[in-house]
Design a protein around this motif. Structure first.
Motif, PDB file in Angstrom:
ATOM      1  N   GLN A  13      19.754  23.254  71.860  1.00 17.22           N
ATOM      2  CA  GLN A  13      18.707  24.250  71.600  1.00 17.22           C
ATOM      3  C   GLN A  13      18.523  24.438  70.098  1.00 17.22           C
ATOM      4  O   GLN A  13      17.400  24.534  69.617  1.00 17.22           O
ATOM      5  N   LEU A  14      19.633  24.482  69.378  1.00 14.54           N
ATOM      6  CA  LEU A  14      19.555  24.648  67.929  1.00 14.54           C
ATOM      7  C   LEU A  14      18.856  23.444  67.297  1.00 14.54           C
ATOM      8  O   LEU A  14      17.972  23.610  66.451  1.00 14.54           O
ATOM      9  N   LEU A  15      19.214  22.241  67.737  1.00 19.69           N
ATOM     10  CA  LEU A  15      18.548  21.044  67.199  1.00 19.69           C
ATOM     11  C   LEU A  15      17.051  21.070  67.482  1.00 19.69           C
ATOM     12  O   LEU A  15      16.249  20.659  66.639  1.00 19.69           O
ATOM     13  N   GLU A  16      16.688  21.548  68.654  1.00 15.05           N
ATOM     14  CA  GLU A  16      15.263  21.639  69.001  1.00 15.05           C
ATOM     15  C   GLU A  16      14.529  22.553  68.027  1.00 15.05           C
ATOM     16  O   GLU A  16      13.428  22.239  67.575  1.00 15.05           O
ATOM     17  N   GLN A  17      15.144  23.678  67.674  1.00 13.51           N
ATOM     18  CA  GLN A  17      14.519  24.614  66.740  1.00 13.51           C
ATOM     19  C   GLN A  17      14.445  24.021  65.332  1.00 13.51           C
ATOM     20  O   GLN A  17      13.463  24.209  64.615  1.00 13.51           O
ATOM     21  N   ILE A  18      15.493  23.285  64.946  1.00 11.17           N
ATOM     22  CA  ILE A  18      15.478  22.609  63.643  1.00 11.17           C
ATOM     23  C   ILE A  18      14.335  21.610  63.611  1.00 11.17           C
ATOM     24  O   ILE A  18      13.586  21.525  62.638  1.00 11.17           O
ATOM     25  N   GLN A  19      14.205  20.844  64.696  1.00  9.40           N
ATOM     26  CA  GLN A  19      13.162  19.824  64.775  1.00  9.40           C
ATOM     27  C   GLN A  19      11.776  20.453  64.692  1.00  9.40           C
ATOM     28  O   GLN A  19      10.846  19.869  64.149  1.00  9.40           O
ATOM     29  N   ARG A  20      11.631  21.664  65.199  1.00 11.74           N
ATOM     30  CA  ARG A  20      10.356  22.381  65.138  1.00 11.74           C
ATOM     31  C   ARG A  20      10.074  22.971  63.760  1.00 11.74           C
ATOM     32  O   ARG A  20       9.006  23.513  63.521  1.00 11.74           O
ATOM     33  N   GLY A  21      11.068  22.894  62.860  1.00  7.82           N
ATOM     34  CA  GLY A  21      10.848  23.330  61.492  1.00  7.82           C
ATOM     35  C   GLY A  21      11.260  24.755  61.175  1.00  7.82           C
ATOM     36  O   GLY A  21      10.946  25.268  60.105  1.00  7.82           O
ATOM     37  N   TYR A  22      11.987  25.396  62.086  1.00  3.45           N
ATOM     38  CA  TYR A  22      12.413  26.769  61.837  1.00  3.45           C
ATOM     39  C   TYR A  22      13.583  26.824  60.875  1.00  3.45           C
ATOM     40  O   TYR A  22      14.439  25.947  60.863  1.00  3.45           O
ATOM     41  N   SER A  23      13.637  27.878  60.080  1.00  2.97           N
ATOM     42  CA  SER A  23      14.750  28.103  59.156  1.00  2.97           C
ATOM     43  C   SER A  23      15.950  28.624  59.945  1.00  2.97           C
ATOM     44  O   SER A  23      15.824  29.044  61.102  1.00  2.97           O
ATOM     45  N   SER A  24      17.107  28.639  59.298  1.00  2.00           N
ATOM     46  CA  SER A  24      18.314  29.156  59.957  1.00  2.00           C
ATOM     47  C   SER A  24      18.132  30.618  60.355  1.00  2.00           C
ATOM     48  O   SER A  24      18.561  31.034  61.435  1.00  2.00           O
ATOM     49  N   LYS A  25      17.488  31.385  59.492  1.00  2.00           N
ATOM     50  CA  LYS A  25      17.265  32.803  59.800  1.00  2.00           C
ATOM     51  C   LYS A  25      16.354  32.945  61.028  1.00  2.00           C
ATOM     52  O   LYS A  25      16.620  33.746  61.925  1.00  2.00           O
ATOM     53  N   GLU A  26      15.296  32.148  61.077  1.00  2.00           N
ATOM     54  CA  GLU A  26      14.389  32.185  62.232  1.00  2.00           C
ATOM     55  C   GLU A  26      15.108  31.736  63.508  1.00  2.00           C
ATOM     56  O   GLU A  26      14.933  32.329  64.568  1.00  2.00           O
ATOM     57  N   ILE A  27      15.938  30.707  63.375  1.00  2.00           N
ATOM     58  CA  ILE A  27      16.687  30.214  64.534  1.00  2.00           C
ATOM     59  C   ILE A  27      17.642  31.280  65.040  1.00  2.00           C
ATOM     60  O   ILE A  27      17.796  31.462  66.247  1.00  2.00           O
ATOM     61  N   SER A  28      18.258  32.003  64.116  1.00  2.00           N
ATOM     62  CA  SER A  28      19.193  33.051  64.530  1.00  2.00           C
ATOM     63  C   SER A  28      18.481  34.115  65.358  1.00  2.00           C
ATOM     64  O   SER A  28      19.036  34.631  66.332  1.00  2.00           O
ATOM     65  N   ILE A  29      17.244  34.428  65.011  1.00  3.25           N
ATOM     66  CA  ILE A  29      16.454  35.411  65.765  1.00  3.25           C
ATOM     67  C   ILE A  29      16.062  34.831  67.126  1.00  3.25           C
ATOM     68  O   ILE A  29      16.207  35.492  68.155  1.00  3.25           O
ATOM     69  N   ILE A  30      15.583  33.584  67.133  1.00  2.47           N
ATOM     70  CA  ILE A  30      15.145  32.940  68.373  1.00  2.47           C
ATOM     71  C   ILE A  30      16.292  32.815  69.370  1.00  2.47           C
ATOM     72  O   ILE A  30      16.128  33.109  70.563  1.00  2.47           O
ATOM     73  N   LEU A  31      17.469  32.391  68.879  1.00  2.00           N
ATOM     74  CA  LEU A  31      18.613  32.171  69.768  1.00  2.00           C
ATOM     75  C   LEU A  31      19.503  33.408  69.911  1.00  2.00           C
ATOM     76  O   LEU A  31      20.509  33.372  70.616  1.00  2.00           O
ATOM     77  N   ASN A  32      19.131  34.485  69.209  1.00  2.00           N
ATOM     78  CA  ASN A  32      19.865  35.749  69.280  1.00  2.00           C
ATOM     79  C   ASN A  32      21.333  35.570  68.869  1.00  2.00           C
ATOM     80  O   ASN A  32      22.253  35.991  69.579  1.00  2.00           O
ATOM     81  N   ILE A  33      21.530  34.900  67.729  1.00  2.00           N
ATOM     82  CA  ILE A  33      22.856  34.713  67.151  1.00  2.00           C
ATOM     83  C   ILE A  33      22.772  35.019  65.658  1.00  2.00           C
ATOM     84  O   ILE A  33      21.679  35.091  65.098  1.00  2.00           O
ATOM     85  N   SER A  34      23.905  35.184  65.019  1.00  2.00           N
ATOM     86  CA  SER A  34      23.896  35.501  63.589  1.00  2.00           C
ATOM     87  C   SER A  34      23.551  34.260  62.763  1.00  2.00           C
ATOM     88  O   SER A  34      23.813  33.131  63.193  1.00  2.00           O
ATOM     89  N   PRO A  35      22.975  34.469  61.570  1.00  2.00           N
ATOM     90  CA  PRO A  35      22.706  33.337  60.685  1.00  2.00           C
ATOM     91  C   PRO A  35      23.977  32.550  60.361  1.00  2.00           C
ATOM     92  O   PRO A  35      23.944  31.328  60.246  1.00  2.00           O
ATOM     93  N   GLY A  36      25.103  33.233  60.262  1.00  2.00           N
ATOM     94  CA  GLY A  36      26.373  32.563  60.007  1.00  2.00           C
ATOM     95  C   GLY A  36      26.759  31.634  61.156  1.00  2.00           C
ATOM     96  O   GLY A  36      27.310  30.551  60.932  1.00  2.00           O
TER      97      GLY A  36
END
Length: 86
Positions: A13-36
């Protein structure tokens, strides 16, 4: 890439979001996890895929999908040529 099979659902799921061009901060919101946690997951993914620390996952994904697309084009061309011969 056979090493992709070593990734769990969340890592994919994380790779999919990276492939879509989202930043780590955006991915953390989408996946409901911390940026760390996103940062840690990126590191784990690099290890599982045997990539250097300097390897940019976005660039690696672009290369993976362009190679995959090239393979599909060649397969279609070969299939078409074999139909023409038959």
């Amino acid at each position: 890439n056979p090493l992709l099979k070593t990734l769990n659902r969340r890592e994919l799921q994380l790779l999919e979001q990276i492939q879509r061009g989202y930043s780590s901060k955006e991915i953390s919101i989408i996946l409901n996890i911390s940026p760390g946690h996103v940062y840690n997951m990126r590191s784990i993914i690099r290890e599982k895929l045997r990539l250097d620390r300097e390897m940019d996952l976005e660039e690696w994904l672009k290369n993976l999908f362009s190679e995959s697309q090239e393979t599909k084009i060649h397969e279609r061309k070969r299939a078409k040529e074999s139909k023409e011969v038959s």
